[in-house]
Design an enzyme around this catalytic site. Structure first.
Site, PDB file in Angstrom:
ATOM      1  CB  ALA A 155      -8.504 -19.292  -0.292  1.00 34.10           C
ATOM      2  N   PRO A 196     -12.326 -29.526   1.814  1.00 36.24           N
ATOM      3  CG  PRO A 196     -12.892 -31.549   2.654  1.00 36.24           C
ATOM      4  CD  PRO A 196     -13.200 -31.031   1.036  1.00 36.24           C
ATOM      5  CB  CYS A 211      -0.490  -0.055   1.378  1.00 34.23           C
ATOM      6  SG  CYS A 211      -1.692  -1.043   0.998  1.00 34.23           S
ATOM      7  CG  ASP A 230      -5.898  -9.239  -3.322  1.00 29.38           C
ATOM      8  OD1 ASP A 230      -6.675  -8.646  -2.565  1.00 29.38           O
ATOM      9  OD2 ASP A 230      -5.251  -8.416  -3.886  1.00 29.38           O
TER      10      ASP A 230
HETATM   11  P1  FAD Z   1      -0.460  -9.888  -1.954  1.00 29.64           P
HETATM   12  O1  FAD Z   1      -0.456  -8.926  -0.490  1.00 29.64           O
HETATM   13  O2  FAD Z   1      -0.555  -9.388  -3.237  1.00 29.64           O
HETATM   14  O3  FAD Z   1      -0.130 -11.225  -1.744  1.00 29.64           O
HETATM   15  C1  FAD Z   1      -0.276 -12.405  -2.535  1.00 29.64           C
HETATM   16  C2  FAD Z   1       1.605 -13.177  -3.099  1.00 29.64           C
HETATM   17  O4  FAD Z   1       0.941 -14.362  -3.212  1.00 29.64           O
HETATM   18  C3  FAD Z   1       2.320 -11.474  -3.745  1.00 29.64           C
HETATM   19  O5  FAD Z   1       3.363 -11.967  -3.021  1.00 29.64           O
HETATM   20  C4  FAD Z   1       2.762 -13.055  -5.095  1.00 29.64           C
HETATM   21  O6  FAD Z   1       4.093 -13.023  -5.374  1.00 29.64           O
HETATM   22  C5  FAD Z   1       2.387 -14.478  -3.992  1.00 29.64           C
HETATM   23  N1  FAD Z   1       2.281 -15.691  -4.705  1.00 29.64           N
HETATM   24  C6  FAD Z   1       0.866 -15.802  -6.297  1.00 29.64           C
HETATM   25  N2  FAD Z   1       0.760 -16.619  -6.633  1.00 29.64           N
HETATM   26  C7  FAD Z   1       2.059 -17.722  -6.332  1.00 29.64           C
HETATM   27  C8  FAD Z   1       2.333 -18.970  -6.069  1.00 29.64           C
HETATM   28  N3  FAD Z   1       1.897 -19.971  -7.063  1.00 29.64           N
HETATM   29  N4  FAD Z   1       3.643 -19.431  -5.318  1.00 29.64           N
HETATM   30  C9  FAD Z   1       4.454 -18.480  -4.879  1.00 29.64           C
HETATM   31  N5  FAD Z   1       4.086 -17.269  -4.294  1.00 29.64           N
HETATM   32  C10 FAD Z   1       2.300 -16.657  -5.592  1.00 29.64           C
HETATM   33  N6  FAD Z   1      -5.395  -2.350   0.144  1.00 29.64           N
HETATM   34  C11 FAD Z   1      -5.764  -1.295   0.805  1.00 29.64           C
HETATM   35  O7  FAD Z   1      -6.936  -2.405   1.951  1.00 29.64           O
HETATM   36  N7  FAD Z   1      -4.849  -0.268   1.064  1.00 29.64           N
HETATM   37  C12 FAD Z   1      -4.646   0.825   0.308  1.00 29.64           C
HETATM   38  O8  FAD Z   1      -3.920   1.842   0.676  1.00 29.64           O
HETATM   39  C13 FAD Z   1      -3.926  -0.609  -0.779  1.00 29.64           C
HETATM   40  N8  FAD Z   1      -2.980   0.225  -1.483  1.00 29.64           N
HETATM   41  C14 FAD Z   1      -2.654  -0.610  -2.338  1.00 29.64           C
HETATM   42  C15 FAD Z   1      -1.321  -0.111  -2.830  1.00 29.64           C
HETATM   43  C16 FAD Z   1      -0.689  -0.714  -4.214  1.00 29.64           C
HETATM   44  C17 FAD Z   1      -0.030  -0.508  -5.008  1.00 29.64           C
HETATM   45  C18 FAD Z   1      -1.373  -1.915  -4.309  1.00 29.64           C
HETATM   46  C19 FAD Z   1      -0.720  -3.225  -5.234  1.00 29.64           C
HETATM   47  C20 FAD Z   1      -2.246  -2.506  -3.567  1.00 29.64           C
HETATM   48  C21 FAD Z   1      -2.859  -1.620  -1.949  1.00 29.64           C
HETATM   49  N9  FAD Z   1      -4.181  -2.127  -1.526  1.00 29.64           N
HETATM   50  C22 FAD Z   1      -4.654  -1.577  -1.190  1.00 29.64           C
HETATM   51  C23 FAD Z   1      -4.479  -3.797  -1.384  1.00 29.64           C
HETATM   52  C24 FAD Z   1      -3.857  -4.964  -0.612  1.00 29.64           C
HETATM   53  O9  FAD Z   1      -2.777  -4.094  -0.716  1.00 29.64           O
HETATM   54  C25 FAD Z   1      -4.194  -5.839  -1.318  1.00 29.64           C
HETATM   55  O10 FAD Z   1      -5.227  -5.933  -1.687  1.00 29.64           O
HETATM   56  C26 FAD Z   1      -3.969  -6.724  -0.053  1.00 29.64           C
HETATM   57  O11 FAD Z   1      -2.341  -7.329  -0.381  1.00 29.64           O
HETATM   58  C27 FAD Z   1      -4.052  -8.007  -1.141  1.00 29.64           C
HETATM   59  O12 FAD Z   1      -3.558  -9.557   0.080  1.00 29.64           O
HETATM   60  P2  FAD Z   1      -3.578 -11.030  -0.752  1.00 29.64           P
HETATM   61  O13 FAD Z   1      -2.429 -11.572   0.648  1.00 29.64           O
HETATM   62  O14 FAD Z   1      -4.705 -11.913  -0.918  1.00 29.64           O
HETATM   63  O15 FAD Z   1      -2.855 -11.020  -1.735  1.00 29.64           O
END
Ligand code: FAD
Length: 823
Positions: free
Chosen positions: A282, A278, A44, A285
């Protein structure tokens, strides 16, 4: 036997799952796979690193793999991508990114926290190296390096969601000229259009070129530029393009192993965050969630929900049976000077879901200061709330403003989460001191207004309803004359609020009346006057002229007709070179306070001298140019420093052909007011009008007769010789301003005390101050000698500065006036 848990993805959802798992189960074997080089970093914060607001790259790296691994005793494997899942065998295949070597790892429980990736649609020319997305640390490094190496001066951001907007601001901070292209008619899709207009206005004020309602049809790289053709046929060019048009879930792994997905590719999970298998959970996002407001299934990619889901998922793996109760979509973003935040559903979403305004939902738009107006730095909050017609449910809220937006949206978000009714908002008790809030916090005000809507004490028009001309509608502008000098509502009938009760015969009862003021609060009072006088079709324009002008800022016809002036950025005049006679601070003053204060200051200086006025209200900066022209003064310069607007006004010497000489009234345009009443409210009204007219440079005569004479009496008993009847009469009548009572609802003095308190709270001058100002502004105050005689009031009993005169004195002035009021 200890469990073996594999987590795929090492940022928001994955890292929090791992940390909570370890806290709950010391014996579990936990392995976390991350295909990138970094884990648990501040995605973020990435846009702010591009803009150099966050200076240190290291501060984005919240954890190193080594540190986290030690801290939570977890096997963290970076640069290792999980490429497939065998649900039968309960194994995953892992590829080492650097070597392409693969291996298998077994699991008891598997957590998918793979996040989402920015969309890159197949538009012609999309593969250019000048088109970048921002999602990871390497993306950020790449963009920053590109900007530095190529000395980028012109950038285009495609997509006006929160990441796009943050990039616009940060590229601008980096010295780029920025163009924003958005396919929808507005930025920030979680807001309704009229709220987004506040952002559009601010973006334009900050020099951003906006192309709304226009998508990209192709990119074409040419030497050091990339040309972008929009769907409208327009062309824009830039050295760098940032693509921020949305994300898609990283769900290929899940799809390949047959887990259930929704139509958008989101992994379907139950309330315990378990997938259709089961043993596989997940989070983040990549999953579909329940919409907290209407319980439908949706996808809301935000950091807060991802982190909380990680915790809940770990709880459930450890047998704690925690439910994820859904996502509200509470979000906030900084867009230049403004903060935009929302929670729950927008109005357009409610309409999309088939709800009808008035039948299924109600809305209120309320403008309030972020903290007490009299404490420096108060700025405006524009708040919109949507609720069920009986008030039992809050559907959503949106707030745009400069300060205090986050705490107000969080309060409403909390109320929604706890299933509070909209009426409950008026009961919430907040910490209050002038630097932070008002005794009635803006969130309380949302509750008050909502209750007034529900109990039919007020009705609002929709912000754009007035676009259609309607012969059966009267726009009633109840602002003071001097406010109208700064901006006039096209086609409106003007009756200042304080005259409304006496001029009701000018307002046709058979028509729909839409009441306007500057912020909406006085309109409500005006509407109540009308409604209680038998007007059945009365509505208020939400947020008054301030909101009206912002939502229509881009409609040039309206702007011309209404006389809206642009801020005067006179580059030749450096504010440091201007020698000012007086500095005036108007920050946080309630309308019409700032204009009045400026007028009074101007009156006290010599022709040619300059005052510096500071204000936090952008509307003031916008209005002051027109006001100066119409009162014959010269606006030398307007500029913005931090959160404040500074204007420099030179008395008289207008450089502008349109201007008239300062404070000189042109012919018979003076005003006379007979003050017959001694009722507090009527006297206040008469002084407000007198001061308003004086502020416009008109000569004003106030002729006090009969009960009105009590206004002019000294508060202390004076030792003068009187007959018995005169003394008795004098003793029975109120002596001076402090003793006057309201004409209605005096309630043994309670109503009067309440009125005085409200005036104090709202920063409205007390009657004492109004009288002093009137005298300072040169308003002629005449006590009628004939009535003094009749009522046994002696000259010695009157306050200083009062002239004695008869009917002839009054009539002489009245003949040179074009307004003559009897109050
Ligand atoms: P992520 O944090 O994206 O983590 C997923 C990880 O999984 C990644 O590092 C990826 O490399 C890894 N991955 C994927 N597939 C594989 C695989 N097959 N094997 C190994 N690793 C893998 N949200 C807010 O609420 N407020 C904000 O101000 C905000 N600002 C943001 C600004 C930016 C520039 C970005 C990019 C996002 C922002 N977000 C914000 C959104 C927020 O960051 C995401 O909603 C959050 O990070 C989602 O978390 P996550 O764990 O689902 O995915």
């Amino acid at each position: 036997m200890s469990k073996k848990i594999l987590i795929v993805g090492g940022v928001a959802g994955g890292a929090s799952t791992a940390a909570r798992l370890r806290r709950l189960d010391e014996s579990a074997e936990i392995i976390l796979f991350e295909r990138g080089e970094y884990i648990s970093y501040a995605n973020c914060g990435l846009p702010y690193y591009v803009g150099d607001v966050i200076k240190s790259r290291d501060s984005l790296l919240l954890q190193t793999p080594e540190k986290l691994s030690k801290k939570i005793n977890t096997d963290i494997r970076i640069k290792q991508e999980v490429i497939s899942i065998d649900r039968e065998k309960k194994t995953v295949s892992v590829k080492k990114v650097d070597t392409d070597e693969t291996y298998e790892e077994s699991y008891d429980k598997l957590v998918l926290a793979t996040g989402s990736s920015p969309i890159r649609p197949p538009i012609p020319g999309i593969d250019s190296d000048r088109i970048k997305t921002l999602w990871t640390i390497p993306d950020t490094d790449n963009i920053k390096q590109f900007i530095d190496e190529k000395q980028v001066k012109k950038a285009v951001v495609v997509g006006g969601g929160f990441i796009g907007l943050e990039m616009v601001e940060n590229l601008h901070a980096n010295g780029c000229e920025v163009t924003l292209v958005e396919m929808l008619p507005q930025v920030m899709p979680t807001l309704d259009f009229e709220m987004a207009q506040l952002l559009h206005e601010n973006l334009r004020q900050n020099g951003v070129n906006l192309h709304l309602g226009d998508g990209v049809s192709s990119f074409k790289e040419e030497e050091s530029f990339i040309n972008i053709t929009l769907s409208s046929g327009k062309e824009v060019s830039a050295e760098l393009v940032i693509l921020a048009i949305g994300v898609r879930p990283n769900s290929k792994l899940a799809a390949d192993c047959g887990l259930t997905l929704n139509a958008r590719g989101g992994i379907v999970v139950d309330e315990y965050l378990k997938t259709s298998d089961p043993d596989i959970y997940a989070v983040g996002d990549v999953i579909e969630v329940e919409d907290f407001i209407d319980k439908s299934r949706t996808m809301i990619p935000l950091a807060g929900p991802a982190n909380k889901q990680g915790r809940i998922c770990a709880d459930n793996i450890c047998g704690l049976n925690q439910k994820y109760e859904g996502t509200q979509g509470t979000s906030v973003a900084k867009v230049f000077d403004l903060t935009a935040a929302s929670t729950g559903a927008s109005e357009k979403l409610l309409i999309k879901r088939g709800l009808t305004y008035g039948k299924d939902y109600e809305r209120a738009i309320v403008l309030q200061h972020s903290h007490a107006g009299y404490y420096p730095g108060a700025t405006m909050l524009t708040m919109k709330i949507l609720f069920s017609p009986d008030g039992s449910k809050i559907f959503g809220a949106q707030i745009v403003g400069r300060e205090g937006v986050d705490k107000r949206i969080d309060t409403v978000a909390t109320a929604i989460r706890l299933n509070a009714s909209v009426i409950d908002l008026k009961e919430l008790e907040f910490a209050y001191a002038p630097p932070y809030s008002s005794a009635k916090d803006p969130v309380n005000m949302l509750g008050f207004v909502a209750e007034n809507i529900i109990t039919k004490k007020v009705a609002f028009v929709k912000w754009d309803e007035l676009k259609e001309k309607d012969e059966n509608r009267i726009l009633l502008d109840i602002r003071e004359d001097m406010e109208r000098l700064a901006y006039e509502i096209p086609g409106a009938k003007a009756i200042p609020l304080n005259q409304l009760r006496n001029r009701l015969d000018e307002v046709d009862k058979s028509k729909e009346i839409v009441v306007f003021c500057s912020m909406g609060a006085r309109s409500y009072n005006g509407a109540r006057v009308l409604m209680q006088n038998g007007y059945e079709n009365v509505k208020v324009y939400p947020g008054g002229t301030m909101f009206f002008r912002s939502v229509f800022h881009d409609e040039t016809d309206q702007i011309k007709e209404g006389g809206v002036e642009d801020m005067k950025e006179n580059e030749q005049v450096r504010s440091g070179d201007i020698v000012t006679a007086v500095q005036v601070n108007c920050s946080g003053l309630q309308c019409p306070g700032p204009i009045m204060k400026v007028f009074e200051t101007i009156k006290g200086i010599e022709d040619g001298q300059i005052i510096e006025v500071s204000a936090t209200d952008p509307g003031f900066a916008r209005d002051i140019d027109a006001w100066c022209r119409r009162t014959g003064n010269t606006l030398l310069k307007s500029e913005k420093r931090g959160n404040e607007y500074f204007v420099y006004i030179q008395k008289g010497i207008a450089k502008n052909d349109l201007a008239v000489p300062a404070n000189v009234s042109g012919g018979n345009d003076n005003k006379t007011i007979i003050v017959f009443s001694g009722d507090l409210d009527k006297v206040i009204a008469s002084f407000i009008i007198a001061n308003g007219a004086a502020a416009m440079g008109r000569h004003v005569t106030m002729f006090f007769t009969f009960w009105g004479l009590n206004v002019l009496r000294k508060p202390k008993k004076q030792h003068v010789k009187k007959s018995f009847v005169e003394s008795m009469f004098g003793g029975m009548m109120p002596r001076g301003l402090g003793k006057l009572k309201l004409s209605k609802m005096n309630m043994a003095g309670m109503g009067t005390a309440m009125m005085k308190k409200v005036m104090r709270d709202k920063n409205i001058d007390s009657l004492e101050t109004l009288v002093k100002k009137a005298m300072d502004n040169g308003v002629k105050i005449i006590a009628c000698t004939m009535s003094m005689d009749v009522m046994g009031i002696r000259e010695e009993e009157l306050i200083n500065g009062v002239e004695l005169g008869g009917v002839a004195a009054y009539l002489g002035d009245a003949e040179e006036s074009n307004v003559n009021l009897f109050i």
